[in-house]
Design a protein around this motif. Structure first.
Motif, PDB file in Angstrom:
ATOM      1  N   VAL A  34       0.836  -1.201   0.000  1.00 60.80           N
ATOM      2  CA  VAL A  34       0.000   0.000   0.000  1.00 60.80           C
ATOM      3  C   VAL A  34       0.871   1.251   0.000  1.00 60.80           C
ATOM      4  CG1 VAL A  34      -1.677   1.299   1.370  1.00 60.80           C
ATOM      5  CG2 VAL A  34      -1.947  -1.143   1.054  1.00 60.80           C
ATOM      6  N   LEU A  35       2.008   1.214   0.655  1.00 58.08           N
ATOM      7  CA  LEU A  35       2.878   2.382   0.716  1.00 58.08           C
ATOM      8  C   LEU A  35       3.362   2.762  -0.677  1.00 58.08           C
ATOM      9  CD1 LEU A  35       4.275   4.448   2.499  1.00 58.08           C
ATOM     10  CD2 LEU A  35       6.177   2.862   2.723  1.00 58.08           C
ATOM     11  N   GLY A  36       3.760   1.798  -1.464  1.00 63.45           N
ATOM     12  CA  GLY A  36       4.206   2.089  -2.829  1.00 63.45           C
ATOM     13  C   GLY A  36       3.084   2.615  -3.695  1.00 63.45           C
ATOM     14  N   ALA A  37       1.902   2.057  -3.552  1.00 67.39           N
ATOM     15  CA  ALA A  37       0.761   2.512  -4.347  1.00 67.39           C
ATOM     16  C   ALA A  37       0.346   3.924  -3.952  1.00 67.39           C
ATOM     17  CB  ALA A  37      -0.408   1.553  -4.167  1.00 67.39           C
ATOM     18  N   SER A  38       0.402   4.242  -2.665  1.00 67.92           N
ATOM     19  CA  SER A  38       0.033   5.591  -2.249  1.00 67.92           C
ATOM     20  C   SER A  38       1.082   6.605  -2.699  1.00 67.92           C
ATOM     21  CB  SER A  38      -0.168   5.662  -0.738  1.00 67.92           C
ATOM     22  OG  SER A  38       1.026   5.335  -0.068  1.00 67.92           O
ATOM     23  N   ALA A  39       2.346   6.234  -2.732  1.00 68.74           N
ATOM     24  CA  ALA A  39       3.388   7.133  -3.229  1.00 68.74           C
ATOM     25  C   ALA A  39       3.199   7.391  -4.725  1.00 68.74           C
ATOM     26  CB  ALA A  39       4.767   6.540  -2.955  1.00 68.74           C
ATOM     27  N   ALA A  40       2.863   6.358  -5.473  1.00 62.93           N
ATOM     28  CA  ALA A  40       2.620   6.529  -6.905  1.00 62.93           C
ATOM     29  C   ALA A  40       1.394   7.404  -7.143  1.00 62.93           C
ATOM     30  CB  ALA A  40       2.438   5.164  -7.566  1.00 62.93           C
ATOM     31  N   GLY A  41       0.353   7.222  -6.359  1.00 63.82           N
ATOM     32  CA  GLY A  41      -0.841   8.050  -6.480  1.00 63.82           C
ATOM     33  C   GLY A  41      -0.561   9.510  -6.169  1.00 63.82           C
ATOM     34  N   ALA A  42       0.242   9.755  -5.126  1.00 62.38           N
ATOM     35  CA  ALA A  42       0.613  11.129  -4.779  1.00 62.38           C
ATOM     36  C   ALA A  42       1.426  11.765  -5.898  1.00 62.38           C
ATOM     37  CB  ALA A  42       1.388  11.147  -3.470  1.00 62.38           C
ATOM     38  N   ALA A  43       2.346  11.010  -6.496  1.00 68.73           N
ATOM     39  CA  ALA A  43       3.154  11.535  -7.608  1.00 68.73           C
ATOM     40  C   ALA A  43       2.268  11.874  -8.799  1.00 68.73           C
ATOM     41  CB  ALA A  43       4.220  10.519  -7.997  1.00 68.73           C
ATOM     42  N   LEU A  44       1.276  11.058  -9.087  1.00 64.48           N
ATOM     43  CA  LEU A  44       0.367  11.344 -10.197  1.00 64.48           C
ATOM     44  C   LEU A  44      -0.476  12.589  -9.922  1.00 64.48           C
ATOM     45  CD1 LEU A  44      -0.808   7.743 -11.117  1.00 64.48           C
ATOM     46  CD2 LEU A  44       0.584   9.267 -12.515  1.00 64.48           C
ATOM     47  N   LEU A  45      -0.929  12.765  -8.693  1.00 64.14           N
ATOM     48  CA  LEU A  45      -1.700  13.952  -8.343  1.00 64.14           C
ATOM     49  C   LEU A  45      -0.861  15.219  -8.470  1.00 64.14           C
ATOM     50  CD1 LEU A  45      -3.798  12.782  -5.271  1.00 64.14           C
ATOM     51  CD2 LEU A  45      -4.647  13.539  -7.475  1.00 64.14           C
ATOM     52  N   ILE A  46       0.364  15.175  -7.989  1.00 65.23           N
ATOM     53  CA  ILE A  46       1.246  16.344  -8.074  1.00 65.23           C
ATOM     54  C   ILE A  46       1.568  16.651  -9.533  1.00 65.23           C
ATOM     55  CG2 ILE A  46       3.568  17.178  -7.526  1.00 65.23           C
ATOM     56  CD1 ILE A  46       3.272  15.659  -4.843  1.00 65.23           C
TER      57      ILE A  46
END
Length: 61
Positions: A34-46
């Protein structure tokens, strides 16, 4: 005739394993990634926010 007597069954109590043998554990849910997926999601939002701002600035010119 001889009377029929029901057979006696001896029930032994079911005892839980001792805590030292089998400690209780939580279920394995597969949430380690989940940590990796949330980091990828945050990068996409930014990244999307940056592209949106660049588009807004370019449209004012």
């Amino acid at each position: 005739m001889t009377p029929v007597t029901p057979s006696l069954t001896v029930r032994q109590p079911i005892l839980p394993d001792s805590p030292s043998e089998n400690p209780p554990t939580l279920a394995q849910t597969g949430s380690e990634s989940v940590l990796g997926a949330s980091a990828a999601g945050a990068a996409l939002l930014i990244g999307g926010a940056v592209l949106y701002r660049r588009g807004r600035v370019a449209s004012r010119r």
